[in-house]
Design a protein around this motif. Structure first.
Motif, PDB file in Angstrom:
ATOM      1  N   LYS A   1       0.827  -1.209   0.000  1.00  0.00           N
ATOM      2  CA  LYS A   1       0.000   0.000   0.000  1.00  0.00           C
ATOM      3  C   LYS A   1       0.860   1.258   0.000  1.00  0.00           C
ATOM      4  CE  LYS A   1      -3.986  -2.045   2.364  1.00  0.00           C
ATOM      5  NZ  LYS A   1      -3.485  -3.272   3.021  1.00  0.00           N
ATOM      6  N   ASP A   2       0.703   2.069  -1.053  1.00  0.00           N
ATOM      7  CA  ASP A   2       1.495   3.304  -1.141  1.00  0.00           C
ATOM      8  C   ASP A   2       1.072   4.317  -0.077  1.00  0.00           C
ATOM      9  OD1 ASP A   2      -0.925   3.698  -2.589  1.00  0.00           O
ATOM     10  OD2 ASP A   2      -0.058   5.414  -3.623  1.00  0.00           O
ATOM     11  N   ASN A   3      -0.244   4.385   0.194  1.00  0.00           N
ATOM     12  CA  ASN A   3      -0.735   5.346   1.200  1.00  0.00           C
ATOM     13  C   ASN A   3      -1.022   4.634   2.521  1.00  0.00           C
ATOM     14  OD1 ASN A   3      -0.634   7.190  -0.926  1.00  0.00           O
ATOM     15  ND2 ASN A   3      -2.793   6.920  -1.399  1.00  0.00           N
ATOM     16  N   GLU A   4      -0.057   3.870   2.984  1.00  0.00           N
ATOM     17  CA  GLU A   4      -0.242   3.122   4.233  1.00  0.00           C
ATOM     18  C   GLU A   4      -0.398   4.084   5.412  1.00  0.00           C
ATOM     19  OE1 GLU A   4      -1.102   0.327   4.757  1.00  0.00           O
ATOM     20  OE2 GLU A   4      -0.254  -0.593   6.521  1.00  0.00           O
TER      21      GLU A   4
ATOM     22  N   GLN B   1       8.374  14.119  -1.125  1.00  0.00           N
ATOM     23  CA  GLN B   1       7.627  13.543  -2.247  1.00  0.00           C
ATOM     24  C   GLN B   1       6.537  12.631  -1.713  1.00  0.00           C
ATOM     25  OE1 GLN B   1       8.122  14.343  -5.449  1.00  0.00           O
ATOM     26  NE2 GLN B   1      10.063  15.447  -5.195  1.00  0.00           N
ATOM     27  N   GLU B   2       5.515  12.402  -2.551  1.00  0.00           N
ATOM     28  CA  GLU B   2       4.425  11.499  -2.215  1.00  0.00           C
ATOM     29  C   GLU B   2       4.619  10.206  -3.011  1.00  0.00           C
ATOM     30  OE1 GLU B   2       1.171   9.383  -1.598  1.00  0.00           O
ATOM     31  OE2 GLU B   2       1.132  10.285  -3.581  1.00  0.00           O
ATOM     32  N   GLN B   3       4.652   9.066  -2.312  1.00  0.00           N
ATOM     33  CA  GLN B   3       4.905   7.789  -2.981  1.00  0.00           C
ATOM     34  C   GLN B   3       3.623   7.214  -3.577  1.00  0.00           C
ATOM     35  OE1 GLN B   3       7.732   5.194  -0.458  1.00  0.00           O
ATOM     36  NE2 GLN B   3       6.911   6.619   1.043  1.00  0.00           N
ATOM     37  N   ASP B   4       3.725   6.740  -4.826  1.00  0.00           N
ATOM     38  CA  ASP B   4       2.637   5.958  -5.411  1.00  0.00           C
ATOM     39  C   ASP B   4       3.087   4.519  -5.623  1.00  0.00           C
ATOM     40  OD1 ASP B   4       0.715   7.891  -5.322  1.00  0.00           O
ATOM     41  OD2 ASP B   4       0.937   8.529  -7.402  1.00  0.00           O
ATOM     42  N   SER B   5       4.334   4.255  -5.262  1.00  0.00           N
ATOM     43  CA  SER B   5       4.817   2.874  -5.205  1.00  0.00           C
ATOM     44  C   SER B   5       5.833   2.834  -4.067  1.00  0.00           C
ATOM     45  CB  SER B   5       5.454   2.473  -6.534  1.00  0.00           C
ATOM     46  OG  SER B   5       6.600   3.271  -6.781  1.00  0.00           O
TER      47      SER B   5
HETATM   48 CA   LIG Z   1       0.302   7.812  -2.972  1.00  0.00          CA
END
Ligand SMILES: [Ca+2]
Ligand SMILES: *[C@@H]1O[C@H](CO)[C@@H](O)[C@H](O)[C@H]1NC(C)=O
Length: 223
Positions: A76-79, A154-158
């Protein structure tokens, strides 16, 4: 062990030791918008989290949305994500689910933010400059996954990537602490007014991090 191997392992040990830094009174400056510049926070979170509190100070004059704290797991990227929406709006994601908080705030001003979440009740709390927002509830009974990639800027999507310039942070971040428990109102206030006393799993005075790209350490001039 041959000599070269010995040297290599010694070097790794030394590098590891020096990476623990006391950043008291200092900030990470993210001086420009990019889809690359970021800081990775290294921590040994081997167990899922049932409870947590996360506090940090941030100063940004971005009016678009941006990521303040991005914690992803392999699944989950937005854990665990703290995401700033437009002025007065903060989003907390736990296990891809979102809770939204509305607060009264001026722009642009430095903020001290604490977010906490408790699995047993699912109750999430957000404190901005020592003031509590209205409590929300999400992911009751869930546990926040272990072995995260934790990224500032940064915001992670992976897992450790998937950045987007339009969600990047431009500004200054400091005094970041994370606990595997729920801080009391008194502890939140002492963290807001000075430095916390409760031992933490992420500690600004003893931080293990890696800078990637254009991120500079400078004094915190606004607290
Ligand atoms: Ca994300
Ligand atoms: C999380 O908090 C609850 C109280 O809300 C407590 O009962 C539980 O033991 C805590 N879990 C851990 C792993 O500390």
């Amino acid at each position: 062990m041959d000599k070269l191997l010995l040297w290599v392992s010694l070097l790794i040990t030394l590098t590891g030791a020096f990476a623990q830094t006391d950043l008291s009174g200092q900030v990470f400056v993210f001086p420009r918008e990019s889809s690359r510049d970021h800081v990775s926070l290294i921590t040994h979170l081997d167990e899922p989290l049932e409870n947590f509190t996360l506090c940090l100070r941030a100063y940004s004059d971005l009016s678009r949305p941006y990521s303040l704290f991005s914690y992803s797991t392999k699944d989950k990227d937005n854990e665990l994500l703290i995401f700033k929406g437009r002025t007065g709006v903060y989003h907390l994601y736990i296990g891809q689910t979102e809770a939204r908080f509305n607060v009264l705030e001026d722009f642009p001003v430095p903020v001290h933010i604490c977010a906490s979440w408790e699995s047993a009740s699912g109750i999430a709390q957000l404190w901005v400059n020592g003031k509590p927002a209205v409590k929300k509830g999400l992911k009751k009974g869930y546990s926040v996954g272990a072995s995260p990639k934790i990224i500032l800027g940064q915001e992670q999507d992976s897992y450790g990537g998937g950045f987007s310039k339009k969600q990047s942070f431009v500004g200054e971040i400091g005094d970041l602490y994370m606990w595997d428990s729920i801080l009391s109102r008194e502890e939140i206030h002492s963290t807001y007014n000075g430095v916390p006393t409760t031992p933490s799993i992420l500690n600004w005075e003893n931080l293990n991090y890696e800078i990637n790209g254009y991120v500079i350490i400078k004094p915190m001039d606004w607290k």
